[in-house]
Design a protein around this motif. Structure first.
Motif, PDB file in Angstrom:
ATOM      1  N   ALA A   1      -8.986   0.022  -2.333  1.00 48.05           N
ATOM      2  CA  ALA A   1      -7.651  -0.519  -2.107  1.00 48.05           C
ATOM      3  C   ALA A   1      -7.022   0.075  -0.850  1.00 48.05           C
ATOM      4  O   ALA A   1      -6.327  -0.623  -0.103  1.00 48.05           O
ATOM      5  CB  ALA A   1      -6.773  -0.261  -3.324  1.00 48.05           C
TER       6      ALA A   1
ATOM      7  N   ASP B   1       1.275 -11.536  -0.994  1.00 49.60           N
ATOM      8  CA  ASP B   1       1.662 -10.129  -0.833  1.00 49.60           C
ATOM      9  C   ASP B   1       3.159  -9.948  -1.042  1.00 49.60           C
ATOM     10  O   ASP B   1       3.603  -8.933  -1.592  1.00 49.60           O
ATOM     11  CB  ASP B   1       1.267  -9.635   0.562  1.00 49.60           C
ATOM     12  CG  ASP B   1      -0.218  -9.336   0.672  1.00 49.60           C
ATOM     13  OD1 ASP B   1      -0.860  -9.162  -0.373  1.00 49.60           O
ATOM     14  OD2 ASP B   1      -0.737  -9.275   1.799  1.00 49.60           O
TER      15      ASP B   1
ATOM     16  N   LEU C   1      -6.754  -5.948  -7.816  1.00 47.24           N
ATOM     17  CA  LEU C   1      -6.997  -4.522  -7.571  1.00 47.24           C
ATOM     18  C   LEU C   1      -5.678  -3.764  -7.435  1.00 47.24           C
ATOM     19  O   LEU C   1      -5.540  -2.643  -7.940  1.00 47.24           O
ATOM     20  CB  LEU C   1      -7.851  -4.347  -6.308  1.00 47.24           C
ATOM     21  CG  LEU C   1      -8.239  -2.915  -5.947  1.00 47.24           C
ATOM     22  CD1 LEU C   1      -8.930  -2.219  -7.114  1.00 47.24           C
ATOM     23  CD2 LEU C   1      -9.128  -2.899  -4.711  1.00 47.24           C
ATOM     24  N   GLU C   2      -4.694  -4.365  -6.778  1.00 48.71           N
ATOM     25  CA  GLU C   2      -3.389  -3.721  -6.674  1.00 48.71           C
ATOM     26  C   GLU C   2      -2.744  -3.571  -8.054  1.00 48.71           C
ATOM     27  O   GLU C   2      -2.121  -2.555  -8.356  1.00 48.71           O
ATOM     28  CB  GLU C   2      -2.470  -4.528  -5.748  1.00 48.71           C
ATOM     29  CG  GLU C   2      -2.935  -4.601  -4.301  1.00 48.71           C
ATOM     30  CD  GLU C   2      -2.857  -3.262  -3.577  1.00 48.71           C
ATOM     31  OE1 GLU C   2      -2.382  -2.280  -4.173  1.00 48.71           O
ATOM     32  OE2 GLU C   2      -3.284  -3.204  -2.413  1.00 48.71           O
TER      33      GLU C   2
ATOM     34  N   ALA D   1     -14.503  -4.184   1.201  1.00 49.49           N
ATOM     35  CA  ALA D   1     -14.254  -2.745   1.061  1.00 49.49           C
ATOM     36  C   ALA D   1     -15.467  -2.049   0.474  1.00 49.49           C
ATOM     37  O   ALA D   1     -15.862  -0.963   0.924  1.00 49.49           O
ATOM     38  CB  ALA D   1     -13.025  -2.523   0.181  1.00 49.49           C
TER      39      ALA D   1
ATOM     40  N   ARG E   1      -7.984  -9.074  -4.384  1.00 49.71           N
ATOM     41  CA  ARG E   1      -7.173  -7.970  -3.839  1.00 49.71           C
ATOM     42  C   ARG E   1      -5.912  -7.767  -4.680  1.00 49.71           C
ATOM     43  O   ARG E   1      -5.499  -6.644  -4.946  1.00 49.71           O
ATOM     44  CB  ARG E   1      -6.774  -8.269  -2.393  1.00 49.71           C
ATOM     45  CG  ARG E   1      -7.855  -7.987  -1.375  1.00 49.71           C
ATOM     46  CD  ARG E   1      -7.342  -8.169   0.028  1.00 49.71           C
ATOM     47  NE  ARG E   1      -6.261  -7.238   0.354  1.00 49.71           N
ATOM     48  CZ  ARG E   1      -5.591  -7.247   1.508  1.00 49.71           C
ATOM     49  NH1 ARG E   1      -5.882  -8.152   2.423  1.00 49.71           N
ATOM     50  NH2 ARG E   1      -4.644  -6.376   1.727  1.00 49.71           N
TER      51      ARG E   1
ATOM     52  N   HIS F   1     -10.485  -7.076   1.499  1.00 41.64           N
ATOM     53  CA  HIS F   1     -10.902  -7.706   0.251  1.00 41.64           C
ATOM     54  C   HIS F   1     -11.884  -6.752  -0.452  1.00 41.64           C
ATOM     55  O   HIS F   1     -12.689  -6.082   0.211  1.00 41.64           O
ATOM     56  CB  HIS F   1     -11.584  -9.045   0.528  1.00 41.64           C
ATOM     57  CG  HIS F   1     -11.892  -9.819  -0.702  1.00 41.64           C
ATOM     58  ND1 HIS F   1     -13.018  -9.600  -1.456  1.00 41.64           N
ATOM     59  CD2 HIS F   1     -11.216 -10.812  -1.327  1.00 41.64           C
ATOM     60  CE1 HIS F   1     -13.026 -10.420  -2.483  1.00 41.64           C
ATOM     61  NE2 HIS F   1     -11.943 -11.174  -2.430  1.00 41.64           N
ATOM     62  N   PRO F   2     -11.816  -6.648  -1.782  1.00 39.73           N
ATOM     63  CA  PRO F   2     -12.697  -5.699  -2.476  1.00 39.73           C
ATOM     64  C   PRO F   2     -14.172  -5.859  -2.140  1.00 39.73           C
ATOM     65  O   PRO F   2     -14.904  -4.851  -2.103  1.00 39.73           O
ATOM     66  CB  PRO F   2     -12.418  -5.998  -3.950  1.00 39.73           C
ATOM     67  CG  PRO F   2     -10.999  -6.467  -3.967  1.00 39.73           C
ATOM     68  CD  PRO F   2     -10.826  -7.254  -2.701  1.00 39.73           C
TER      69      PRO F   2
ATOM     70  N   ARG G   1       0.824  -1.206   0.000  1.00 39.57           N
ATOM     71  CA  ARG G   1       0.000   0.000   0.000  1.00 39.57           C
ATOM     72  C   ARG G   1       0.864   1.264   0.000  1.00 39.57           C
ATOM     73  O   ARG G   1       0.561   2.243  -0.653  1.00 39.57           O
ATOM     74  CB  ARG G   1      -0.906   0.002   1.229  1.00 39.57           C
ATOM     75  CG  ARG G   1      -2.046  -0.975   1.192  1.00 39.57           C
ATOM     76  CD  ARG G   1      -3.237  -0.443   0.399  1.00 39.57           C
ATOM     77  NE  ARG G   1      -3.111  -0.564  -1.034  1.00 39.57           N
ATOM     78  CZ  ARG G   1      -3.313   0.423  -1.884  1.00 39.57           C
ATOM     79  NH1 ARG G   1      -3.621   1.620  -1.472  1.00 39.57           N
ATOM     80  NH2 ARG G   1      -3.215   0.239  -3.176  1.00 39.57           N
TER      81      ARG G   1
END
Length: 808
Positions: free
Chosen positions: A413, A136, A362-363, A422, A359, A418-419, A111
């Motif tokens: 994000a 990650d 999305l990143e 979110a 996720r 998790h989308p 992030r």
């Protein structure tokens, strides 16, 4: 605080290679350090790196490991955490303006890189425990390589691994030098004991722990897959004369620290995989290994990332056993049969190949590379999983149809959830208030014990157990992320539906409480769920149990149609629907996914849709819907015979073949409904499949009729496996051999009949019949039909259709 030079750091194996490691990093800007667990790579290396200008950021795969590493380094400096050494994990951060070493989780650093790719003030990033291949961590490595290539060529990257399989990692880092630290290890004696039939893993581990305590001194470290198994094993060991301590990520920081602290009494530390390499547990002389681990998989019940229990790899088993030999000779007890060791996979599967990727996707969208093709990967993400994740992001409004991140997607994000969650938190906070939305989202993330969301919320609010305390803490954290006025009416179903719009469900007609979800799956509400007889549900969890027709709803909230449309506008559609339901049904339908909201008849449906519906009806119910005349049926039988005997170019006209090729031979353009199909001459349509010019020989190869010696022209029956000609025996007199068709390849099976038309004999070899079988048949027929001629030599006799007198 002055960072001590390498020679003043604790005398651990890594200390000896620090000079060469620092030199390699200064020369190349990147390096790989290979060092087993417990050698000091997580604590000594960052302290050595902090001697140069700029902040050192250490990325750990787990929160527990991040906190423990920062605490250990601060202790070496004689300082509290938050001074020279600090940490930052989800919901907890201890840093100051004086912090020079910050330990963070890989996800949190992703992030930070997204928000400011230049990482101002950071000189070195240490990626710890790369061999664990967390999702990650793999993503962070790819992003940092991109940053170093395009923005910060001065950013130093150091990757550490507990295994020697570092070749690919060094290649990714630009052929980085590899520095290896040898561990001071002691011999470890390994023994095996497979669980008895029906014995649970917890019981097997408890038995091995008791054995380990009785066979030697020191503390025992036992590996179990998860917190539930740890709790059950702890209960089984409650009478031990030792301190039994759990160690996993769901514990409070104080209890985690307590498990790592040596005691006067012997300890039994029951740990998840967190103690494999990320943490050092001092005093351990024996390791008990359940042989199981939890790995990321898609949790279809919750529609969110989840964990599955699998067997460990051989590399992980070796790493776990090695924990017993760090300080003295040790013992390892494996809870599986020795012969099973050879069947273990060599290495654990990287998460990027098995995990749910929403996720992650999305990143990638936030990094402006939706498919990840612009990045360098240790292993690339699976195309199927990534495509499914990108589809979900479009549904949630996080990305455009082209895969570009939206402003809403960036906000999702930033939440680090998790989308799905979110989206529920953001939109739910605006509709129901931040606090209530956070409570429901925290519930969806953690799972529930009751079916009714509202009832589960009441239980958690009034309970003081550890699970409820964790839920309350997480609810407060989430509410702080979306601070705003507490307005709007609390509505649990709305928040659940915002996370899972495809699980909005409407009750089907009938007695059983079966619901059709917008995604097309049917699920049943269990008895005693507390939701009553409601028409609409917002489903949070559902399972599909083997052997059951429908899924089972595990968590849901009562809803209605207005809420469903409001929560899932992207799923609502209006279409002209023409389908087969025993007949052509044409309607203008308003739908929410697979759920029909309303419908009205269509007066002039699209002819193309009508045609497709009719063809669907034929495929469902068969070719009997068409009109088959006698000639049409016989043509099909003759064509089938030639295909069977001669093959190409004669086509297959069996039901499966004809139904799969309806588009090529059947014209239904004038039909509008089921009754119209019965007017279509199937035989005439079938003639379009006759192969030309071979079709000109149809009557020659598979004649409709055959002339017999008497002059009669009789039809050949092609309905069976072999062509059959039924003919009165007397009409075949003079026929010396059986007639053959299909270019002489297939003899006709003769059904020889009496004068009354009853079967007298069957033969495909007439010549043999005249010599061997005719005499017996003649004797029988002469007695019953004396007025008919029965010559002794039928091969030379004149054929006839009449009696002896009439023939004269």
């Amino acid at each position: 605080m002055t960072i001590p030079p390498p020679e003043r750091l604790p005398d651990l194996p890594v200390r000896a290679v620090l000079p060469s490691l620092l030199a390699a990093l200064d020369a190349h800007g990147t390096a790989v350090l290979v060092a087993p667990p417990g050698t000091g790579k997580t604590t000594l290396v960052p302290l050595a790196l902090a001697g140069s200008p700029g902040r050192v950021v250490v990325a750990e795969p787990r929160r527990l490991a991040a906190r423990a590493a920062a605490t250990r380094m601060a202790g070496l400096l004689g300082e509290p955490v938050g001074e020279t050494v600090g940490y930052a994990v989800r919901g907890d951060r201890k840093v100051s303006s004086r912090t020079r070493i910050e330990v963070v989780t890989s996800g949190l650093l992703v992030r930070r890189v997204q928000n400011d790719p230049e990482l101002p003030g950071v000189s070195t990033v240490l990626l710890d425990e790369c061999h664990e291949r967390h999702l990650d961590a793999d993503l962070l490595l790819a992003l940092l390589l991109d940053v170093r290539a395009g923005l910060r060529d001065d950013l130093r990257l150091l990757a550490t691994s507990a295994t020697v399989a570092a070749g690919r990692l060094a290649e990714l880092l630009g052929d980085a030098p590899v520095v290896t630290a040898e561990a001071r290890t002691y011999p470890v004696t390994v023994s095996y004991r497979a669980p008895a039939r029906g014995e649970r893993p917890e019981a097997a581990v408890a038995g091995a722990v008791r054995r380990a305590l009785s066979e030697g001194d020191g503390d025992v470290l036992a590996f179990l897959p998860g917190a539930g198994e740890i709790a059950r094993t702890s209960n089984l060991l409650s009478t031990l004369d030792a301190d039994v301590l759990p160690l996993h990520g769901r514990l409070s920081p104080a209890r985690q620290d307590d498990a790592l602290r040596p005691r006067e009494r012997r300890r039994v530390v029951l740990s998840t995989a967190v103690a494999e390499s990320s943490l050092t547990v001092p005093g351990v002389r024996a390791v008990v290994d359940s042989g199981l681990a939890r790995v990321p998989r898609v949790d279809h019940r919750r529609g969110l990332p989840g964990l599955a229990t699998v067997r460990v790899s051989a590399a992980v088993a070796e790493q776990r056993a090695g924990r017993a030999g760090r300080e003295a000779p040790g013992r390892a007890y494996r809870c599986w049969a020795e012969h099973e060791q050879a069947t273990l996979p060599a290495y654990p599967e990287p998460e990027i190949r098995t995990a749910e990727l929403a996720r992650f996707a999305l990143e990638l969208a936030c990094w402006s590379t939706p498919d990840g093709s612009a990045l360098s990967w240790w292993d690339p993400p699976g195309e199927g999983a990534l495509a499914a994740a990108r589809t979900l992001l479009r549904t949630l409004g996080a990305t455009t149809a082209e895969g570009e991140v939206t402003a809403r997607g960036r906000r999702m994000a930033d939440l680090g959830l998790h989308p799905r969650l979110a989206r529920a938190l953001l939109d739910g906070a605006a509709e129901t208030g931040p606090r209530f939305a956070a409570e429901v989202v925290a519930l969806l993330d953690a799972g529930a014990t009751l079916t009714d969301v509202e009832a589960e919320l009441r239980r958690l609010r009034s309970s003081t157990d550890e699970g409820a305390r964790r839920w309350k803490t997480e609810s407060r954290r989430l509410a702080n992320l979306v601070r705003g006025p507490e307005r709007g009416k609390p509505d649990a179903a709305l928040v659940v539906a915002l996370a899972h719009p495809e699980r909005l469900a409407r009750r089907r007609s009938g007695t059983a409480p079966v619901y059709l979800m917008a995604g097309g799956t049917a699920a049943e509400l269990p008895a005693g769920g507390g939701l009553g007889d409601v028409e609409w549900l917002a489903v949070g969890e559902a399972t599909r149990d083997p052997g059951r027709v429908h899924g089972t709803i595990r968590l849901a909230a009562a809803a209605d149609e207005a809420l469903a449309v409001r929560a899932a506008p992207n799923v609502v559609s209006e279409v002209d629907e023409v389908a087969w339901d025993g007949d052509v049904v044409a309607r203008h339908v308003r739908k929410l996914g697979a759920i029909t909201l309303s419908a009205r008849p269509l007066r002039s449906p699209d002819p193309k849709l009508v045609r497709e519906a009719l063809l669907t009806g034929l495929r469902d119910e068969g070719l009997g819907l068409l009109r088959w005349s006698v000639d049409g049926a016989r043509l099909r039988e003759r064509m089938a015979f030639l295909h069977r005997v001669l093959g190409e170019p004669w086509p297959d006209v069996g039901d499966p073949a004809l139904l799969s090729t309806l588009d090529t031979w059947l014209d239904v353009s004038r039909a509008r409904r089921r009754a119209d199909l019965a007017t279509i001459d199937a035989g005439a349509a079938l003639r379009g499949l006759l192969p030309w010019p071979a079709a000109a020989r149809l009557d020659e190869l598979a004649p409709d009729r055959l002339e017999v010696p008497s002059g009669s022209h009789l039809r050949v029956d092609y309905s069976g496996d072999q062509p059959v000609l039924a003919v009165k025996l007397q009409e075949t007199f003079g026929w010396r051999a059986t007639p053959k068709i299909a270019d002489g390849r297939v003899p006709v099976l003769l059904h020889l009949l009496s004068p009354a038309g009853r079967p007298a004999a069957v033969t495909a070899d007439l010549e043999s019949f005249w010599h061997n079988g005719y005499a017996a048949v003649r004797a029988d027929l002469r007695g019953r039909y004396p007025k008919h001629p029965w010559p002794e030599d039928p091969a030379t006799a004149a054929p006839t259709r009449h009696t002896t007198r009439r023939a004269r």
